[in-house]
Every structure is written in structure tokens, then in C-alpha cells.
Design an enzyme around this catalytic site. Structure first.
Site, PDB file in Angstrom:
ATOM      1  N   HIS A   1       0.832  -1.210   0.000  1.00 13.89           N
ATOM      2  CA  HIS A   1       0.000   0.000   0.000  1.00 13.89           C
ATOM      3  C   HIS A   1       0.865   1.258   0.000  1.00 13.89           C
ATOM      4  O   HIS A   1       0.686   2.154  -0.843  1.00 13.89           O
ATOM      5  CB  HIS A   1      -0.911  -0.013   1.231  1.00 13.89           C
ATOM      6  CG  HIS A   1      -1.728   1.224   1.398  1.00 13.89           C
ATOM      7  ND1 HIS A   1      -3.038   1.327   0.996  1.00 13.89           N
ATOM      8  CD2 HIS A   1      -1.418   2.451   1.924  1.00 13.89           C
ATOM      9  CE1 HIS A   1      -3.505   2.537   1.254  1.00 13.89           C
ATOM     10  NE2 HIS A   1      -2.531   3.247   1.826  1.00 13.89           N
ATOM     11  N   GLU A   2       1.779   1.348   0.951  1.00 16.54           N
ATOM     12  CA  GLU A   2       2.597   2.558   1.057  1.00 16.54           C
ATOM     13  C   GLU A   2       3.484   2.743  -0.165  1.00 16.54           C
ATOM     14  O   GLU A   2       3.769   3.872  -0.576  1.00 16.54           O
ATOM     15  CB  GLU A   2       3.440   2.531   2.334  1.00 16.54           C
ATOM     16  CG  GLU A   2       2.626   2.591   3.620  1.00 16.54           C
ATOM     17  CD  GLU A   2       1.707   3.799   3.696  1.00 16.54           C
ATOM     18  OE1 GLU A   2       2.045   4.855   3.114  1.00 16.54           O
ATOM     19  OE2 GLU A   2       0.651   3.709   4.342  1.00 16.54           O
TER      20      GLU A   2
ATOM     21  N   HIS B   1       1.804   4.743  -2.774  1.00 13.74           N
ATOM     22  CA  HIS B   1       1.983   6.191  -2.606  1.00 13.74           C
ATOM     23  C   HIS B   1       3.338   6.626  -3.177  1.00 13.74           C
ATOM     24  O   HIS B   1       3.448   7.676  -3.816  1.00 13.74           O
ATOM     25  CB  HIS B   1       1.933   6.566  -1.123  1.00 13.74           C
ATOM     26  CG  HIS B   1       0.570   6.549  -0.510  1.00 13.74           C
ATOM     27  ND1 HIS B   1      -0.468   7.293  -1.006  1.00 13.74           N
ATOM     28  CD2 HIS B   1       0.088   5.912   0.587  1.00 13.74           C
ATOM     29  CE1 HIS B   1      -1.545   7.105  -0.242  1.00 13.74           C
ATOM     30  NE2 HIS B   1      -1.229   6.265   0.718  1.00 13.74           N
TER      31      HIS B   1
ATOM     32  N   HIS C   1       3.218   6.864  -6.873  1.00 13.11           N
ATOM     33  CA  HIS C   1       2.494   8.080  -7.256  1.00 13.11           C
ATOM     34  C   HIS C   1       3.435   9.282  -7.208  1.00 13.11           C
ATOM     35  O   HIS C   1       3.458  10.123  -8.122  1.00 13.11           O
ATOM     36  CB  HIS C   1       1.311   8.260  -6.298  1.00 13.11           C
ATOM     37  CG  HIS C   1       0.259   9.195  -6.780  1.00 13.11           C
ATOM     38  ND1 HIS C   1      -0.835   9.548  -6.015  1.00 13.11           N
ATOM     39  CD2 HIS C   1       0.118   9.879  -7.935  1.00 13.11           C
ATOM     40  CE1 HIS C   1      -1.596  10.394  -6.687  1.00 13.11           C
ATOM     41  NE2 HIS C   1      -1.033  10.612  -7.852  1.00 13.11           N
TER      42      HIS C   1
END
Length: 675
Positions: free
Chosen positions: A465-466, A469, A472
Site C-alpha cells: 500500500h505505502e 503512494h 504516485h
């Protein structure tokens, strides 16, 4: 004294020169940075020429580079490796930085120039990103209060300064109380059910606090603790849960209850001053949701079926327990795993030996990104990060061109705040010629030297998940700093990270990293198949605890400026009862006094963002599955049309460009069993 913040770093990718940075550098750099930016602002507003994009927004975007350099480094430090110095400086700087931001966004002369450009935007010969930059500055300044009278602006400045101090104090109180409430066990028998690695980490944590021969269980940010699923001793489970729920409400110097009341009251007053009925209305006005009513509609549709599903799960757990005792919150995870094992033959704890941390990172997280986007990762041992545990990786595109640096900080420590997150240290933009440096922080217990770091199922999911980021932040390619990296609407920012979670169990990725750390045997396929068959079991609890927190956030920030709230516990109870999520066995994921997302982070009135973004996420996962899954073609499309956009266009427009239509909520309902 040479201050390393006063000039751009000469290191690769502009990595801050951490080896040269000392405590005494921070405050002078903050002061110089604010002074420089105000001088740059005066040059813009003092220009007697008619406002143009080039003489107003370009220098505005160029301004504040010294301040940005020091702020990114300092706030990463204060969250990942704080001490008395950073705590004191952050509390002293908070009102000054709030006042500095007000000096920019409330500046009447600057606002007049921006408004002039906004009114004439359609007639100007500008590109799409330039047009959107005008729109964003005008919207943000308007919402910030730039059109208020001078008297109202003065009141607003006082509110903003006070809030910056109070939210900073909340975070420091929470970290201190979390450390104080870590649970000490005298004997390993009290921790029966933990793996040898988990015991080793608890023993090591105790040693680091001078507690030789004992075991220390440090607390995580949410109410529940990972150990609750495996500890056989009910009293040990109770002690950990009780400690977790006591944070910030013990009547000591770290009590956050009064801060919760003051923060919410001031936010409500500020919202009314700005022309909004509530802080929630103020926040959502500049998110994709647009109104608190839209948020309430969605959460209200999900809460009743989630609560019903949780009750069905609870009844099943109670049947397993029998008449011996009534199921309580600290029992749920333990007996849930028993049911999962008995009904579906799933034991997530048995997967842990297959999730060795380095292998998960290199052969899982990095491998998926290489397969999907063609990027590669090389560790740079020659580059020094801010802590000995933090590692630096160089990221390059498939053609070898540089993309940025990725800093990986895995382990928990007393100086690190709870949870997991991504921070930018430098964000790409063409205007300033900046590359990208991003940081991922997690909080995995560190075992004793020589012991392997074995991740839980949830920790693996968190890392994927991290890293979403981080991708992105790495992929965003923009001209102007305002649009860099993950600078998108708050209720969109979780979308790319949630999408990246899908690769954790994608067959060709899983088989590449999930091997037993001792035998080298792959994770049995039937174990994954059983996990997939059981994927909706437990969603009643998981959805309910999340929605309870999201609705509690909305309740606190729906109060108006005249509301009289004096009792935090009573308010919480009433808010959860009103939506049917007041089940004592299913506590809210975060209670108010340790709800860092909304009282010291950037998610006030915005914790709904996770499930709001999950609508897009679930719909996107369906798209990948329907279009061949893990292919370079799919990766390039997702990178080009979504991740690479950064904040330079409306995110829902970017989503429509990628998906070809609006998002459909049905995949989310299917995923969580909420049909």
C-alpha cells in the site's frame, strides 16, 4: 557556520545532505526561508504591471525554496525520529508557519492579481496545466479567507495559529503516551502464541529500555494490535487492548481530551467565519465529495449492512467460545482466526515464515513495479539517509533514465510516530528542475541481531500500500510545484496506493517472493486458494471498525460553532449509537484521543477518504483483471493517465480518462460483502 539548507543539495537527485545537518541548522533555516518567501511575495504584489501568468503565478510557484527544503527534512525527522529538540522546535514553529501561510493566502494584493487572472482565464492563451493552476490558486485562496475583511482576517489568523499549536501538541502527547503504555510482560509464557521472531522483538524492545529479562509489547496506532490474533493468554490480550484504548485519556500530562474539544470547537468557529456551516462542509468543498451530505449518504448506505455482518460474525465467535465467557473486543481477533482456520482452513500466522522482509521488498514490491512499469531499483549504500535503519534506493526507468530516489524505513522505534506513511523529501517539477525523493515509513518490530524479520500478512499488505503512494510520488510529471507528486484531493490520494495492494497476492508476484525463509519452499498454492475463498470472512468487523472511525470523524466536524460539547466519551458514544455502530465488541478503529489522522494529521473531516477512494480502487482492480492483469501495456496506461498526472488536472477527470467512464460502486460492495 554553513547551513546546508540555504543552498540546493549537490548530492544525487538533490538528496538532503543528512550527514551535514545538525539541530542548530533548522531554526535559522526556517526563519530565513520564511523571510525570503515574503520578500519574493512583495516583489510580485509590488509589480505595477497588469497581472499576467508570467509575472504572478510563475514567481509565486518559484517562491519559498529554502523554506521547502528545511520543512520537508524537518517534518520527516519529527515524525520518524523525534526527540526533545524536534518536539520543542515543532511546537514553537507551528504558529509561526501557520502565520506565514496566512501571510501568503490572505494577502489582499496577491489575491487581487490571482482573481484578475481567474476572471480572464478563458481569454488567455494558456495550456491546460496553466489554466488549472490559476483555478487552484484562486479556489485555495478563496477558501482560505482571502476575501474576508481585515478584521475577520485577524480573527482567522488567531484561529489558525492556535490550531497549529494544538494539533502539534496532540501528536506529541500521543507519541509519549503510546510509549508510556507499552505493555511489560515478565515471562515468555504470558506471550504464548507468538512466534520466536515476535518474542525476540519484544525481548529486544525491553532490553532497549533497560528491562533485561522482560518482554515489551509496543502499541500500534489503531485500537487493535496484531498480537491479539495469536496470544492464547486472555489476560495478556486484555492488557494490550486496555493499554491501547487508554491512550490520551488517563488524566495525566498527555491527556488529549481537552485538546479534542478545543480543536473541534476552533475548527467550527473558523468554518463559520469562512462562511460554512461546519468544518466538514469547509473541508469537503474542495474535495471530490464536495459536501458532507454526499459523504453521509455513502457511509450511511454502508454502515447498516456492515453492522449486520459484524453481528453475524460475532454470533459465530460466541458459539465457538460457548458459555464460558462473553466475547469481548480483545477476544475477537483470536477467535476469528480460529473460525477462519476451522471453516476455511486458513491460518494467516502460518504464512509469516514465507514473508521475510527483504524478500518481500526486493522480489515482491520491487518486482511487481518492474513487471508493470519497467522501472528498476539499485541500493545506494554511498548515500546517507536520516537514520541508520533507513536505506536509499535509486530508481530508473526501463531505458535507464533516472526517475528518483526511494528511502525505505522499516522498523519501529520509540522516536517514530505510529502507523505507516509516505513523505516526499523533494518533488519533481520542471519549473525548478527538481527530481524526486520519497520516503516510506513503516513500524515493524525489529528482532534481535541475527534474527530474520518476518512480516505479518497485514504488514506485507501495508508495504504494498505505502509503496503505491511512493510510485504516485515518483511517477508524477508536472511543470509546477503545486501539482507535484501526491498533491491531489485528499479523498483521491489513497486510490493509487489501494490499487497497488492487488499485486501482493497476484500469482506471478506471490510465487516470486513468498518462500519459506529456512527451507526455500514456496507458499503452498492451496493456502492462497483457501485465503481467497475466505476473503469476505471478517469483513463485517473490518468494515464496521473503519466506518465507526469515519463517522466519528464526521460527527466531530459536523458540530457548529455554538455547540456545547464537554465530554469526549459521551460524544463518542452518542455518535456511534446514532449510526448503529456502538457494539462494544467492535471498537472503532481509532478513538478520539488517539485519532491522529484527524487531530494531528491531514485527514480532519476526511477519514472517509479511504473507502471513498476504494470505490475507484475496486473498479480499477476489475479493469486490470478484465484487461490481462500484470502487463506493461496496462502499467503504462495507468502510469500515463493517472499516476503521472500528479495534481495537474481534476482527479475524477483523470480517472475517466483512464477508465473510460465514471467509477462503479458495485465492485466495492462485492469485495466487502455489502450487497
Amino acid at each position: 557556520m554553513t547551513n546546508p539548507f540555504l543552498e540546493p543539495s549537490s548530492l544525487p537527485y538533490g538528496l538532503p545532505p543528512f550527514a551535514e545537518i545538525r539541530d542548530e541548522h533548522y531554526e535559522p533555516a526556517f526563519e530565513r526561508g520564511m523571510e525570503e518567501q515574503l520578500e519574493e511575495l512583495e516583489q510580485i504584489t509590488g509589480n505595477q504591471d497588469e497581472p499576467t501568468f508570467e509575472n504572478t503565478l510563475v514567481p509565486l510557484e518559484r517562491s519559498g525554496q529554502t523554506l521547502a527544503r528545511v520543512a520537508h527534512v524537518f517534518f520527516n525527522e519529527s515524525s520518524s525520529d523525534s526527540d526533545d529538540f524536534t518536539n520543542d522546535l515543532e511546537e514553537r514553529m507551528a504558529p509561526k508557519l501557520a502565520a506565514h501561510e496566512d501571510a501568503i493566502k490572505l494577502n489582499a494584493d496577491l489575491y487581487a492579481r490571482v482573481r484578475t487572472l481567474h476572471e480572464a482565464a478563458d481569454s488567455l492563451d494558456l495550456g491546460a496545466e496553466q489554466q488549472y493552476l490559476i483555478e487552484r490558486w484562486h479556489t485555495e485562496m478563496t477558501l482560505a479567507g482571502a476575501s474576508l475583511s481585515d478584521a475577520d482576517k485577524e480573527v482567522l489568523r488567531e484561529y489558525n495559529a492556535s490550531l497549529s499549536t494544538l494539533t502539534t501538541r496532540f501528536e506529541k502527547n500521543l507519541l509519549a503516551d503510546t510509549n508510556d503504555l507499552a505493555v511489560v510482560f515478565d515471562d515468555a509464557s504470558e506471550l504464548d502464541g507468538l512466534t520466536l521472531g515476535e518474542l525476540s522483538a519484544a525481548e529486544q524492545a525491553a532490553k532497549e529500555r533497560g528491562l533485561e529479562g522482560k518482554y515489551l509489547v509496543t502499541l500500534v496506532l489503531p485500537t487493535g494490535h496484531p498480537f491479539l490474533a495469536s496470544l492464547t493468554n486472555r489476560e495478556s490480550r486484555r492488557r494490550i487492548m486496555e493499554a491501547s484504548r487508554q491512550r490520551g485519556r488517563r488524566g495525566n500530562e498527555h491527556d488529549n481530551r481537552q485538546l479534542v474539544l478545543e480543536i473541534t470547537r476552533l475548527r467550527a468557529k473558523r468554518a463559520r467565519l469562512l462562511g460554512f456551516e461546519s468544518h466538514a462542509a469547509f473541508v469537503t468543498a474542495d474535495e471530490t465529495a464536495r459536501t458532507p451530505e454526499a459523504v453521509a449518504d455513502m457511509l450511511g448506505r454502508l454502515a447498516p449492512p456492515a453492522a449486520r455482518n459484524a453481528l453475524v460474525e460475532q454470533e459465530g465467535l460466541q458459539r465457538l467460545i460457548g458459555d464460558g465467557f462473553e466475547l469481548e473486543a480483545h477476544d475477537w481477533a483470536f477467535y476469528r482466526e480460529k473460525v477462519r482456520a476451522a471453516t476455511y482452513d486458513v491460518d494467516t500466522a502460518a504464512m509469516r515464515p514465507y514473508f521475510e522482509a527483504e524478500r518481500v521488498l526486493q522480489d515482491g514490491v520491487f518486482h511487481a513495479a518492474t513487471k508493470l512499469y519497467g522501472i528498476t531499483f539499485t541500493e545506494r549504500d554511498d548515500l546517507v539517509a536520516y537514520h541508520p535503519d533507513a536505506r536509499v534506493f535509486e530508481v530508473r526507468n526501463e531505458d535507464g533514465s533516472p526517475l528518483g530516489l526511494y528511502v525505505y524505513d522499516l522498523y519501529t522505534r520509540d522516536s517514530k510516530r505510529g502507523g505507516a506513511w509516505m513523505n516526499p523529501l523533494i518533488s519533481q517539477n520542471e519549473l525548478l528542475g527538481h527530481p524526486t525523493v520519497v520516503v516510506n515509513n513503516l513500524n515493524v518490530p525489529k528482532p534481535a541481531p541475527g534474527e530474520p524479520t518476518l512480516l505479518t500478512y497485514d504488514e506485507v499488505n501495508t508495504l504494498f500500500h505505502e509503496f503505491g503512494h511512493a510510485l504516485h510520488g515518483l511517477f508524477a510529471q508536472v511543470v509546477y510545484p503545486k501539482f507535484s507528486g501526491t498533491n491531489v484531493f485528499r479523498d483521491f490520494v489513497e486510490f493509487p496506493s489501494q490499487v497497488n495492494e492487488m499485486w501482493m497476492l497476484w500469482p506471478e508476484i506471490l510465487e516470486n517472493y513468498a518462500v519459506h525463509h529456512e527451507t526455500g519452499e514456496p507458499l503452498p498454492k492451496d493456502m492462497v486458494e483457501r485465503l481467497d475463498a475466505a476473503k469476505q470472512y471478517g469483513e463485517g468487523f473490518a468494515t464496521s471498525e473503519y466506518l465507526a472511525a469515519a463517522l466519528l470523524d464526521q460527527a466531530w466536524h459536523a458540530i457548529d460553532a455554538d455547540a456545547e460539547v464537554h465530554d469526549v466519551e459521551a460524544f463518542e458514544d452518542g455518535a456511534l449509537r446514532s449510526v448503529g455502530l456502538d457494539n462494544p465488541a467492535v471498537p472503532t478503529r481509532y478513538s478520539s484521543t488517539y485519532f491522529a489522522h484527524i487531530f494531528s494529521g491531514g485527514y480532519s473531516a476526511g477519514y472517509y477518504s479511504y473507502i471513498w477512494s476504494e470505490v475507484l480502487d475496486a473498479d480499477t482492480v476489475e479493469w486490470f483483471k478484465d484487461n490481462g492483469g500484470l502487463t506493461r501495456e496496462n502499467g503504462d496506461r495507468f502510469r500515463e493517465r493517472l499516476l503521472g498526472v500528479g495534481g495537474k488536472k481534476n482527479p475524477l477527470e483523470a480517472y475517466r480518462d483512464f477508465r473510460g467512464r465514471e467509477a462503479d460502486i458495485q465492485p466495492l460492495l462485492d469485495r466487502r460483502g455489502l450487497n
